[in-house]
Motif scaffolding. Structure first.
Motif, PDB file in Angstrom:
ATOM      1  N   ASN A  22       0.813  -1.220   0.000  1.00  0.00           N
ATOM      2  CA  ASN A  22       0.000   0.000   0.000  1.00  0.00           C
ATOM      3  C   ASN A  22       0.844   1.267   0.000  1.00  0.00           C
ATOM      4  O   ASN A  22       0.574   2.206  -0.751  1.00  0.00           O
ATOM      5  CB  ASN A  22      -0.965   0.003   1.193  1.00  0.00           C
ATOM      6  N   ILE A  23       1.863   1.307   0.840  1.00  0.00           N
ATOM      7  CA  ILE A  23       2.681   2.524   0.932  1.00  0.00           C
ATOM      8  C   ILE A  23       3.530   2.709  -0.339  1.00  0.00           C
ATOM      9  O   ILE A  23       3.732   3.826  -0.799  1.00  0.00           O
ATOM     10  CB  ILE A  23       3.529   2.540   2.220  1.00  0.00           C
ATOM     11  N   ILE A  24       3.991   1.603  -0.925  1.00  0.00           N
ATOM     12  CA  ILE A  24       4.758   1.693  -2.166  1.00  0.00           C
ATOM     13  C   ILE A  24       3.850   2.173  -3.301  1.00  0.00           C
ATOM     14  O   ILE A  24       4.233   3.034  -4.096  1.00  0.00           O
ATOM     15  CB  ILE A  24       5.412   0.337  -2.503  1.00  0.00           C
ATOM     16  N   LEU A  49       3.981 -10.113  -3.415  1.00  0.00           N
ATOM     17  CA  LEU A  49       3.034  -9.548  -2.448  1.00  0.00           C
ATOM     18  C   LEU A  49       3.341  -8.074  -2.178  1.00  0.00           C
ATOM     19  O   LEU A  49       2.435  -7.267  -1.986  1.00  0.00           O
ATOM     20  CB  LEU A  49       3.078 -10.332  -1.135  1.00  0.00           C
ATOM     21  N   ILE A  50       4.624  -7.739  -2.156  1.00  0.00           N
ATOM     22  CA  ILE A  50       5.054  -6.365  -1.889  1.00  0.00           C
ATOM     23  C   ILE A  50       4.953  -5.495  -3.142  1.00  0.00           C
ATOM     24  O   ILE A  50       4.542  -4.346  -3.086  1.00  0.00           O
ATOM     25  CB  ILE A  50       6.515  -6.366  -1.381  1.00  0.00           C
ATOM     26  N   ASP A  51       5.330  -6.052  -4.277  1.00  0.00           N
ATOM     27  CA  ASP A  51       5.458  -5.314  -5.542  1.00  0.00           C
ATOM     28  C   ASP A  51       4.740  -6.081  -6.656  1.00  0.00           C
ATOM     29  O   ASP A  51       5.383  -6.650  -7.539  1.00  0.00           O
ATOM     30  CB  ASP A  51       6.960  -5.150  -5.849  1.00  0.00           C
ATOM     31  N   PRO A  52       3.397  -6.109  -6.628  1.00  0.00           N
ATOM     32  CA  PRO A  52       2.665  -6.925  -7.607  1.00  0.00           C
ATOM     33  C   PRO A  52       2.862  -6.483  -9.058  1.00  0.00           C
ATOM     34  O   PRO A  52       2.740  -7.292  -9.975  1.00  0.00           O
ATOM     35  CB  PRO A  52       1.202  -6.795  -7.181  1.00  0.00           C
ATOM     36  N   SER A  53       3.172  -5.222  -9.283  1.00  0.00           N
ATOM     37  CA  SER A  53       3.346  -4.733 -10.660  1.00  0.00           C
ATOM     38  C   SER A  53       4.759  -4.966 -11.194  1.00  0.00           C
ATOM     39  O   SER A  53       5.021  -4.716 -12.371  1.00  0.00           O
ATOM     40  CB  SER A  53       3.000  -3.243 -10.732  1.00  0.00           C
TER      41      SER A  53
END
Length: 150
Positions: A22-24, A49-53
């Motif tokens: 969310n914050i990224i 999970l952290i960087d789905p794109s």
């Protein structure tokens, strides 16, 4: 230039990946430096999970047991990565800023948590800094206490 530097104290703890995602997504950081991941291995699932794109290139250093661990990410639209160097306490990324057309170094640090390893950590830090001719940004958790008594 925006960056996120955080001692997350466990990358796989409940809620950490959602918080980071969310914050990224909201801030679109240029670089990310996480310390104390507490993981010997960071798999692709955790990174998705952290960087789905897939906007970031990720490099990491495993933890030593339940202590330490470093994860660094750089936005691939903003930087090219020339090389990287791993130490026991430092992960260095040699970056090329595509917009400003300059090279610089990103050093993400998780310092020795135990007193008996402080000299080893400080020696490694001095060696990393002294061999760089390009500007550098040093971030992280140094685990340094100036005085041990009140």
């Amino acid at each position: 230039m925006k960056g996120l530097i955080w001692n997350c104290r466990g990358i796989k703890k409940f809620g950490v990946s959602a918080f980071l995602r969310n914050i990224i997504s909201e801030h679109k950081f240029y670089f990310i430096g996480l310390q104390e991941t507490m993981q010997e291995e960071i798999d692709d699932r955790t990174l998705r999970l952290i960087d789905p794109s897939g906007s970031y290139l990720w490099k990491w250093i495993p933890s030593n047991g339940r202590s330490g661990g470093i994860l660094s990410g750089v936005h691939i639209d903003k930087f090219d990565i020339g090389s990287f160097h791993e130490g026991k306490y430092i992960l260095q990324l040699n970056l090329y800023d595509k917009e400003k057309k300059v090279k610089w170094n990103f050093l993400n640090i998780y310092g020795a948590p135990h007193e008996e390893n402080k000299l080893e950590f400080l020696t490694e830090l001095a060696n990393f800094c002294s061999r760089n001719k390009d500007p550098f940004l040093v971030v992280g958790d140094f685990n340094i206490i100036r005085f041990t008594s009140p």
